[in-house]
Motif scaffolding. Structure first.
Motif, mmCIF file in Angstrom:
data_model
loop_
_atom_site.group_PDB
_atom_site.id
_atom_site.type_symbol
_atom_site.label_atom_id
_atom_site.label_comp_id
_atom_site.label_asym_id
_atom_site.label_seq_id
_atom_site.Cartn_x
_atom_site.Cartn_y
_atom_site.Cartn_z
ATOM 1 N N TRP A 137 34.698 33.556 51.697
ATOM 2 C CA TRP A 137 36.608 32.867 51.359
ATOM 3 C C TRP A 137 36.321 31.701 52.746
ATOM 4 C CZ3 TRP A 137 40.882 34.090 54.894
ATOM 5 C CH2 TRP A 137 42.324 33.599 54.589
ATOM 6 N N SER B 8 42.946 35.019 46.753
ATOM 7 C CA SER B 8 42.983 36.470 45.887
ATOM 8 C C SER B 8 41.673 36.708 45.159
ATOM 9 C CB SER B 8 43.962 35.562 44.970
ATOM 10 O OG SER B 8 43.271 35.147 43.879
ATOM 11 N N GLU B 9 40.255 35.976 45.039
ATOM 12 C CA GLU B 9 39.149 36.265 44.743
ATOM 13 C C GLU B 9 38.344 37.619 45.366
ATOM 14 O OE1 GLU B 9 37.645 32.726 41.488
ATOM 15 O OE2 GLU B 9 37.359 33.141 43.829
ATOM 16 N N VAL C 219 40.305 38.757 48.335
ATOM 17 C CA VAL C 219 41.061 40.334 48.512
ATOM 18 C C VAL C 219 40.525 41.058 47.916
ATOM 19 C CG1 VAL C 219 42.682 41.767 48.630
ATOM 20 C CG2 VAL C 219 42.888 38.996 49.556
ATOM 21 N N THR C 220 40.502 40.668 46.028
ATOM 22 C CA THR C 220 39.965 41.334 44.943
ATOM 23 C C THR C 220 39.033 41.447 44.906
ATOM 24 O OG1 THR C 220 41.434 40.411 43.299
ATOM 25 C CG2 THR C 220 40.019 41.552 42.589
ATOM 26 N N LEU C 221 37.753 41.377 45.767
ATOM 27 C CA LEU C 221 36.160 41.295 45.802
ATOM 28 C C LEU C 221 35.702 42.323 47.240
ATOM 29 C CD1 LEU C 221 34.607 37.867 44.678
ATOM 30 C CD2 LEU C 221 34.634 39.859 43.538
ATOM 31 N N SER C 222 36.585 42.452 47.861
ATOM 32 C CA SER C 222 36.561 43.120 49.471
ATOM 33 C C SER C 222 36.985 44.339 49.149
ATOM 34 C CB SER C 222 36.999 41.654 50.489
ATOM 35 O OG SER C 222 38.750 42.650 50.260
ATOM 36 N N GLY C 223 38.058 45.081 48.363
ATOM 37 C CA GLY C 223 38.645 45.427 47.357
ATOM 38 C C GLY C 223 39.204 46.472 49.075
ATOM 39 N N SER D 195 43.324 45.644 51.168
ATOM 40 C CA SER D 195 44.740 46.017 50.917
ATOM 41 C C SER D 195 44.629 44.813 52.014
ATOM 42 C CB SER D 195 45.317 47.381 51.831
ATOM 43 O OG SER D 195 45.501 46.630 53.314
ATOM 44 N N ASP D 196 45.701 44.368 51.327
ATOM 45 C CA ASP D 196 46.472 43.093 52.219
ATOM 46 C C ASP D 196 46.470 42.799 53.898
ATOM 47 O OD1 ASP D 196 46.687 41.498 49.805
ATOM 48 O OD2 ASP D 196 48.587 41.903 49.530
#
Length: 172
Positions: free
Chosen positions: A102, A110-111, A113-117, A119-120
């Motif tokens: 990233w 957003s990709e 964050v989603t791929l990492s699993g 939280s923000d």
């Protein structure tokens, strides 16, 4: 027979003391004074970082140490990271690679964050750790604050400690 049966009728006649984690600071200058050269790198004042390190070194969690220092847990984790304390990055090695992708522009946030699993908050702290390396020399200051003062040990004590501490090769 269970533990409750074994313990039936036992009473405590001597109060117990909370011992905590023993630490000895082998240096003469206060910790806050020794952290002063790293003030520009820290996300909090030096005195707060010293309080944070004392609380964290006593065996509390990052959150509890940050609360004792009067700062947010994320700020506490950032300060510990900058000071070279390991284990505060909440991301797995794979998630760290995703953050690096990233940061290199290969993924949208957003990709990533989603791929990492993560939280923000975990993602943001992991990104901070990836973009803010520990301050050079700070880890040595932190380690020195936790080392026993060898000058206070007698010759016999040093010899006993030396006999107890074998080299890793001798453990095989």
């Amino acid at each position: 027979m269970g533990l409750s049966d074994i313990a039936a009728g036992l009473t405590i006649t001597t109060p117990q003391r909370e011992r905590g984690v023993a630490t000895v600071d082998a240096t003469d200058a206060p910790l806050a004074e020794r952290l002063a050269p790293y003030a520009d790198d820290l996300p909090c004042p030096v005195a707060v970082a010293a309080t944070l390190l004392d609380a964290y070194g006593a065996g509390t969690s990052v959150g509890a140490a940050a609360a004792a220092a009067g700062i947010a847990p994320t700020t506490g984790a950032k300060a510990l990271h900058v000071l070279g304390v390991g284990g505060v990055n909440p991301l797995s090695p794979l998630a760290r690679e995703i953050v690096a992708d990233w940061l290199d522009g290969g993924l949208t946030r957003s990709e990533a964050v989603t791929l990492s699993g993560a939280s923000d908050t975990e993602f943001a702290l992991g990104a901070y750790c990836a973009t803010h390396p520990p301050a050079e020399g700070a880890a040595a200051v932190v380690a020195a604050a936790r080392e026993p003062d060898s000058r206070s040990l007698g010759r016999r004590d040093r010899e006993a400690l030396a006999e107890a501490c074998e080299t890793p090769d001798a453990l095989r």
